[in-house]
Design an enzyme around this catalytic site. Structure first.
Site, short mmCIF file in Angstrom:
data_model
loop_
_atom_site.label_atom_id
_atom_site.label_comp_id
_atom_site.label_asym_id
_atom_site.label_seq_id
_atom_site.Cartn_x
_atom_site.Cartn_y
_atom_site.Cartn_z
N LYS A 219 1.00 -1.12 -0.11
CA LYS A 219 -0.09 0.10 0.13
C LYS A 219 1.05 1.34 -0.08
O LYS A 219 1.48 1.49 0.98
CB LYS A 219 -1.01 0.09 1.28
N HIS A 238 -4.34 2.42 14.72
CA HIS A 238 -4.82 0.86 14.46
C HIS A 238 -3.54 -0.10 14.71
O HIS A 238 -2.32 0.27 14.54
CB HIS A 238 -4.99 0.96 12.74
N ASP A 240 -1.77 -3.45 12.67
CA ASP A 240 -1.90 -4.21 11.32
C ASP A 240 -2.56 -5.55 11.46
O ASP A 240 -2.17 -6.20 12.34
CB ASP A 240 -0.78 -4.26 10.24
N HIS A 294 -0.52 1.94 15.77
CA HIS A 294 0.30 3.08 15.31
C HIS A 294 -0.58 3.93 14.72
O HIS A 294 -1.79 3.64 14.17
CB HIS A 294 1.61 2.65 14.52
O1 LIG Z 1 2.64 5.64 6.57
C1 LIG Z 1 2.97 4.97 7.49
O2 LIG Z 1 4.11 5.26 7.87
C2 LIG Z 1 2.13 4.23 8.18
C3 LIG Z 1 1.23 3.56 7.33
C4 LIG Z 1 0.15 2.50 7.89
O3 LIG Z 1 0.30 2.48 9.02
C5 LIG Z 1 -0.68 1.58 7.17
O4 LIG Z 1 -0.75 1.54 5.89
O5 LIG Z 1 -1.07 0.75 7.78
FE LIG Z 2 -0.39 0.23 9.82
#
Ligand SMILES: O=C(O)CCC(=O)C(=O)O
Ligand SMILES: [Fe+2]
Length: 379
Positions: A219, A238, A240, A294
């Site tokens: 992503k 959230h 992951d 995070h």
């Molecule tokens: O952009 C970031 O450093 C974290 C992105 C994130 O937590 C995610 O895409 O699940």
């Molecule tokens: Fe994330």
């Protein structure tokens, strides 16, 4: 009201280009959350100034191939247990490949929005891969200050390159090579983490689907500048759902992790990648490794781009449960056995319940639940 409704159909990038002085209300976080969010650049400066404050551990993986192998493996285990996140350096992905991934990802997002729309995803049609924004009619109607591109990048035989960006011209070639090199790092990390649990080194990887079925989903998060970073979040808090998540970024800060009751801002370390422990690994390890909470802050000055690669087991064929070797009378299973898909569904259900509690006026419609499910599935 009209302005807000119009904004609802827009990409965040377009919204940012208008040069609004204040952001539409869908992007404004609820009051309880606004007490400790702010400009990411200021947060990073503060973190640097606070030399004695807590910092995400940095592990030099070169140590694994040296006399320091035992100490390095121990540092990985400790970071996964105490923090659920670490910076890794000398990880094994070639610096030119990292640079190339950054270049092609930025190249894609530098295209005009109309060109990127050709790649738009469509949840209702089951097209999860592609260009999107959190058009979340989620329970609270809350939106995040980012657009993204989501696609499966490994294993190659499962990756449908027809949905990957065709621009820049070398996007596919570069991303394939990155995924291949990263896949070796995934094996290395899972081997060390397996041994850290007292298991054979190939155990965790096998439990997650092995070479054939462990999926790498990328992503690319694109966070435009935001006129009111103290009101918005790029990604809301959230954990992951993945086993591990690897993150590269364009050296603009934004990531924060929750540790010992406070948000800690990730500093930018040249040459590093960030690795998160996700839910799947927390479950397999029976809670020994922590799935880290995070979120992403935004800022007033600089576009931030991050590349998150989620290492996921297949949705329906692997049952996630605490590994029997780690469960005993003194250490009972902390998580029930669920397929990955069931885990995601359960997480979503809990999230919508929590939101309902936080905001009694919220009604959860089937459409909002489906949209929220989509969001959980790719975070
Ligand atoms: O952009 C970031 O450093 C974290 C992105 C994130 O937590 C995610 O895409 O699940
Ligand atoms: Fe994330």
């Amino acid at each position: 009201m009209a302005a807000i409704t119009e904004a609802a159909g827009m990409r965040v990038e377009s919204l940012a280009q208008i040069g609004l002085a204040s952001i539409p209300t869908e992007y404004v976080r609820p009051e309880w959350e606004r007490t400790d969010i702010g400009d990411a650049l200021e947060a990073e400066r503060k973190s640097r100034a606070d030399a004695d404050g807590p910092q995400i551990p940095v592990v030099d993986l070169a140590g694994l191939d040296s006399r320091d192998a035992v100490a390095t493996a121990e540092a990985v285990r400790r970071a996964a247990e105490d923090w659920g996140v670490m910076h890794i350096v000398n990880h094994g992905v070639a610096a030119e490949v990292v640079e190339a991934v950054r270049r092609v990802g930025k190249g894609f997002f530098d295209l005009p929005v109309e060109r990127k729309e050709r790649y738009a995803n469509d949840w209702s049609a089951g097209r999860i891969a592609g260009y999107g924004s959190k058009l979340a009619e989620n329970a609270s109607g809350q939106r995040e200050w980012e657009d993204y591109f989501f696609h499966l990048v490994y294993p190659p035989e499962k990756a449908d390159q027809s949905v990957w960006p065709a621009e820049p011209a070398d996007y596919v070639e570069v991303t394939k090579e990155f995924a291949k090199q990263l896949r070796a790092v995934v094996s290395k990390m899972l081997a060390v983490l397996s041994q850290g649990l007292g298991l054979k080194e190939d155990r965790l990887e096998a439990e997650l689907g092995g070479e054939a079925d462990l999926l790498l989903q990328m992503k690319i998060n694109y966070y435009p500048v935001c006129p009111q970073p103290n009101l918005a979040l790029g990604v809301e808090a959230h954990t992951d759902v993945s086993s591990l998540t690897f993150i590269l970024h364009n050296m603009v800060p934004g990531l924060q992790v929750y540790h010992d009751g406070r948000w800690v801002t990730a500093q930018c370390h040249p040459g590093s990648m960030i690795v998160h422990v996700g839910d799947a690994l927390e479950i397999l390890s029976n809670g020994a490794y922590k799935s880290v909470l995070h979120r992403g802050l935004v800022n007033r000055e600089k576009v931030r781009i991050s590349w998150a690669v989620f290492c996921e087991p297949p949705r329906d064929t692997v049952v996630l449960r605490p590994l029997p070797d780690l469960v005993s009378d003194g250490n009972p299973a902390k998580f029930p056995a669920r397929t990955f898909a069931q885990h995601i569904e359960h997480k979503l259900f809990k999230k919508s319940q929590d939101q309902k509690k936080k905001n009694d006026n919220t009604t959860i419609t089937p459409a909002s639940a489906a949209a929220a499910a989509a969001v959980v599935a790719i975070n």
